[in-house]
Design a protein around this motif. Structure first.
Motif, PDB file in Angstrom:
ATOM      1  N   GLU A 178      18.945  -6.319 -11.828  1.00  0.00           N
ATOM      2  CA  GLU A 178      18.379  -4.977 -11.687  1.00  0.00           C
ATOM      3  C   GLU A 178      17.070  -5.127 -10.925  1.00  0.00           C
ATOM      4  N   ARG A 179      16.897  -4.299  -9.889  1.00  0.00           N
ATOM      5  CA  ARG A 179      15.695  -4.397  -9.066  1.00  0.00           C
ATOM      6  C   ARG A 179      15.074  -3.019  -8.848  1.00  0.00           C
ATOM      7  N   SER A 180      13.761  -3.018  -8.827  1.00  0.00           N
ATOM      8  CA  SER A 180      13.038  -1.803  -8.458  1.00  0.00           C
ATOM      9  C   SER A 180      12.767  -1.817  -6.967  1.00  0.00           C
ATOM     10  N   PHE A 181      12.882  -0.652  -6.360  1.00  0.00           N
ATOM     11  CA  PHE A 181      12.567  -0.467  -4.947  1.00  0.00           C
ATOM     12  C   PHE A 181      11.501   0.615  -4.845  1.00  0.00           C
ATOM     13  N   LEU A 182      10.907   0.731  -3.672  1.00  0.00           N
ATOM     14  CA  LEU A 182       9.920   1.785  -3.433  1.00  0.00           C
ATOM     15  C   LEU A 182      10.172   2.411  -2.073  1.00  0.00           C
ATOM     16  N   SER A 183      10.608   3.661  -2.082  1.00  0.00           N
ATOM     17  CA  SER A 183      10.788   4.407  -0.840  1.00  0.00           C
ATOM     18  C   SER A 183       9.426   4.686  -0.208  1.00  0.00           C
ATOM     19  N   ILE A 184       9.346   4.549   1.100  1.00  0.00           N
ATOM     20  CA  ILE A 184       8.095   4.834   1.808  1.00  0.00           C
ATOM     21  C   ILE A 184       7.690   6.302   1.608  1.00  0.00           C
ATOM     22  N   ASP A 185       8.665   7.173   1.397  1.00  0.00           N
ATOM     23  CA  ASP A 185       8.352   8.584   1.141  1.00  0.00           C
ATOM     24  C   ASP A 185       7.636   8.754  -0.191  1.00  0.00           C
ATOM     25  N   ASN A 186       8.104   8.029  -1.220  1.00  0.00           N
ATOM     26  CA  ASN A 186       7.444   8.098  -2.529  1.00  0.00           C
ATOM     27  C   ASN A 186       6.056   7.470  -2.482  1.00  0.00           C
ATOM     28  N   LEU A 187       5.920   6.382  -1.748  1.00  0.00           N
ATOM     29  CA  LEU A 187       4.612   5.743  -1.592  1.00  0.00           C
ATOM     30  C   LEU A 187       3.617   6.722  -0.978  1.00  0.00           C
ATOM     31  N   SER A 188       4.004   7.366   0.103  1.00  0.00           N
ATOM     32  CA  SER A 188       3.118   8.297   0.790  1.00  0.00           C
ATOM     33  C   SER A 188       2.761   9.480  -0.102  1.00  0.00           C
ATOM     34  N   TYR A 189       3.757   9.985  -0.822  1.00  0.00           N
ATOM     35  CA  TYR A 189       3.528  11.103  -1.748  1.00  0.00           C
ATOM     36  C   TYR A 189       2.513  10.727  -2.826  1.00  0.00           C
ATOM     37  N   LEU A 190       2.648   9.536  -3.382  1.00  0.00           N
ATOM     38  CA  LEU A 190       1.743   9.111  -4.447  1.00  0.00           C
ATOM     39  C   LEU A 190       0.307   8.958  -3.940  1.00  0.00           C
ATOM     40  N   ASN A 206       1.016   0.420 -10.697  1.00  0.00           N
ATOM     41  CA  ASN A 206       2.274  -0.004 -10.071  1.00  0.00           C
ATOM     42  C   ASN A 206       2.871   1.155  -9.295  1.00  0.00           C
ATOM     43  N   PHE A 207       3.500   0.849  -8.167  1.00  0.00           N
ATOM     44  CA  PHE A 207       4.287   1.825  -7.410  1.00  0.00           C
ATOM     45  C   PHE A 207       5.734   1.359  -7.372  1.00  0.00           C
ATOM     46  N   ALA A 208       6.642   2.229  -7.798  1.00  0.00           N
ATOM     47  CA  ALA A 208       8.074   1.936  -7.748  1.00  0.00           C
ATOM     48  C   ALA A 208       8.835   3.245  -7.838  1.00  0.00           C
ATOM     49  N   ASP A 209      10.066   3.252  -7.358  1.00  0.00           N
ATOM     50  CA  ASP A 209      10.933   4.413  -7.547  1.00  0.00           C
ATOM     51  C   ASP A 209      11.257   4.548  -9.031  1.00  0.00           C
ATOM     52  N   VAL A 268      10.154  -2.830 -12.250  1.00  0.00           N
ATOM     53  CA  VAL A 268       8.740  -2.449 -12.283  1.00  0.00           C
ATOM     54  C   VAL A 268       8.588  -1.046 -12.853  1.00  0.00           C
ATOM     55  N   SER A 269       7.721  -0.895 -13.825  1.00  0.00           N
ATOM     56  CA  SER A 269       7.466   0.425 -14.418  1.00  0.00           C
ATOM     57  C   SER A 269       6.492   1.223 -13.554  1.00  0.00           C
ATOM     58  N   ASN A 270       6.803   2.503 -13.347  1.00  0.00           N
ATOM     59  CA  ASN A 270       5.878   3.409 -12.649  1.00  0.00           C
ATOM     60  C   ASN A 270       5.336   4.469 -13.602  1.00  0.00           C
ATOM     61  N   THR A 284      11.721  11.566  -4.290  1.00  0.00           N
ATOM     62  CA  THR A 284      12.899  10.917  -3.713  1.00  0.00           C
ATOM     63  C   THR A 284      13.485   9.941  -4.719  1.00  0.00           C
ATOM     64  N   SER A 285      14.765  10.092  -5.053  1.00  0.00           N
ATOM     65  CA  SER A 285      15.401   9.161  -5.985  1.00  0.00           C
ATOM     66  C   SER A 285      15.612   7.820  -5.303  1.00  0.00           C
ATOM     67  N   ALA A 286      15.827   6.783  -6.109  1.00  0.00           N
ATOM     68  CA  ALA A 286      16.037   5.440  -5.560  1.00  0.00           C
ATOM     69  C   ALA A 286      17.226   5.420  -4.605  1.00  0.00           C
ATOM     70  N   LYS A 287      18.314   6.068  -4.994  1.00  0.00           N
ATOM     71  CA  LYS A 287      19.515   6.076  -4.145  1.00  0.00           C
ATOM     72  C   LYS A 287      19.299   6.875  -2.870  1.00  0.00           C
ATOM     73  N   GLU A 288      18.630   8.030  -2.986  1.00  0.00           N
ATOM     74  CA  GLU A 288      18.358   8.853  -1.797  1.00  0.00           C
ATOM     75  C   GLU A 288      17.514   8.086  -0.784  1.00  0.00           C
TER      76      GLU A 288
END
Length: 298
Positions: A178-190, A206-209, A268-270, A284-288
């Motif tokens: 199981e892996r956490s990812f971070l969409s660049i869209d979520n990063l920018s939003y945060l 922490n930043f993660a989806d 990774v917990s967000n 943005t969801s992880a899959k999206e």
């Protein structure tokens, strides 16, 4: 809001600039010139420090380069910040600054055990920043993102895409992770939300989806996006680990470091940043986010 971004030409910098430029006045700055402090504009509100030496999966970089760039430059920039009237300092560290591997879920209060020069250099920068006394009215945010992706980003996701695109069966399906990812869209939003929230406390975030996915899930998403049927092969994991050792010696697509990145669990917990900002879900969801990145490879 007047914002200076270091590392603005990198993947994160380019995307963050596009995201923020309509609402803020942005100024990119390069720290490559040894005399950068002479021309640094302190008439700004926020510094977002992205510039750094990325982790070299081929392990060809000299260790000292990581410390010179990731630690020493960060210290120099932060000292400029402390003496100025700039209000906010964002330092982009990494989850690898505290944990090369994760058992369970990674939270911000973990006891740091970086193993690589990259992780150690990032953590030593964090240590320095956190030990300094912040003048009243200033804020320090240490951001620890997990694996960042988005359109235009290369790396392991692109490697995975090429394997699936060519119709090659995914041979690592026996590795369950199981892996956490971070969409660049979520990063920018945060980042934008943090800048706007004036009562947000300084700290490490922490930043993660929101959701973690397995590598097999990602292979299936790529297959679905390409209109193909997923081809997952469960070859013995012990056999694979033996074979990739050849890649540590010869320039092959798969070596031990890359195998680790593709198959290890790293969740990774967000929850801390979402609670601090009063949001339940990231936009943005992880899959999206992954599907958007995958489509950019086509």
């Amino acid at each position: 809001m007047k914002i200076t971004i270091t590392g603005a030409t990198g993947f994160v910098g380019q995307n963050l600039t596009k995201y923020l430029k309509n609402s803020h006045c942005l100024t990119p700055v390069s720290l490559r010139n040894q005399n950068w402090t002479d021309n640094f504009n302190i008439d700004i509100d926020v510094i977002i420090h992205l510039a750094g030496k990325a982790h070299d999966t081929a392990n060809t970089s000299n260790d000292s380069v990581y410390f010179k760039v990731n630690r020493d430059l960060t210290i120099q920039l932060f000292d400029v910040f402390l003496k100025s009237n700039i209000k906010d300092f964002f330092y982009f560290s990494s989850v690898k600054a505290v944990a090369d591997t994760v058992d369970g879920v990674l939270f911000e209060d973990i006891d740091a055990k970086p193993l690589t020069p990259y992780g150690k250099s990032k953590f030593e920068a964090e240590e320095y920043l956190l030990k300094q006394t912040l003048p009243e009215g200033k804020r320090l945010f240490i951001i620890r993102p997990c694996m960042i992706h988005g359109p235009g980003n290369k790396g392991n996701l692109n490697l995975l895409y090429k394997v699936v695109e060519k119709g090659i069966p995914w041979p690592l399906a026996a590795f369950h992770n199981e892996r956490s990812f971070l969409s660049i869209d979520n990063l920018s939003y945060l980042i934008e939300t943090m800048i706007a929230k004036k009562d947000l406390s300084s700290g490490v975030y922490n930043f993660a989806d929101d959701d973690a996915l397995s590598t097999n899930d990602v292979v299936q998403l790529i297959s679905m996006t390409l209109g193909q049927k997923p081809r997952l092969w469960s070859i013995s994991s012990s056999f694979i680990k033996t074979v990739v050792k050849i890649g540590d010696i010869l320039p092959l697509p798969l070596n031990s470091e890359r195998l680790k990145k593709l198959t290890e669990s790293y969740v990774v917990s967000n929850s801390k940043i979402k609670k601090a900002l009063g949001i339940e879900k990231l936009p943005t969801s992880a899959k999206e986010g992954l599907i958007k990145t995958i489509r950019s490879f086509q």
